[in-house]
Write a protein that holds these residues in place. Structure first.
Motif: not given
Length: 120
Positions: A65, A71, A88
């Motif tokens: 990440q 996301a 995301r």
């Protein structure tokens, strides 16, 4: 007008440790120009989490990440291949690397470039 019908596709990483299935009719494929997608150069299809099933290899997955840390990009920790990520903007969806799908030919499916760099 899209005349494709949804069906189940099997996918896997290079070594086969991570295996998954998706259900989709491939309305479009996407590319992304964010810093990570540009480097991994994947061609993706977006599927809702209900249309995604991890068949095996959860223990073989590594995640990454960055930026907002929403996301989550998944990689096989054995062969390094990126099979999918949790999105995301729509975190109830996955972006699936279509090059990991068995027997899928992306020819003829429209490709849309997304603006990942412009996301703030």
């Amino acid at each position: 007008m899209n005349h494709r019908t949804s069906k189940t596709y099997s996918g896997r990483c290079h070594c086969g440790a991570v295996r998954f299935e998706i259900v989709t009719d491939f309305p479009e494929l996407t590319t992304c120009d964010c810093s990570i997608c540009r480097r991994k150069n994947a061609l993706m299809v977006k599927v809702h989490e209900r249309d995604f099933r991890l068949v095996g290899g959860e223990d073989a997955l590594s995640s990454y990440q960055f930026h907002t840390r929403i996301a989550t990009h998944y990689f096989c920790k054995h062969c390094g291949i990126y099979p999918f990520h949790r999105k995301r903007v729509t975190p109830d969806h996955f972006g699936i690397n279509v090059y990991c799908l068995e027997g899928f030919d992306p020819s003829g499916v429209p490709v849309r470039a997304t603006d990942g760099v412009g996301m703030t």
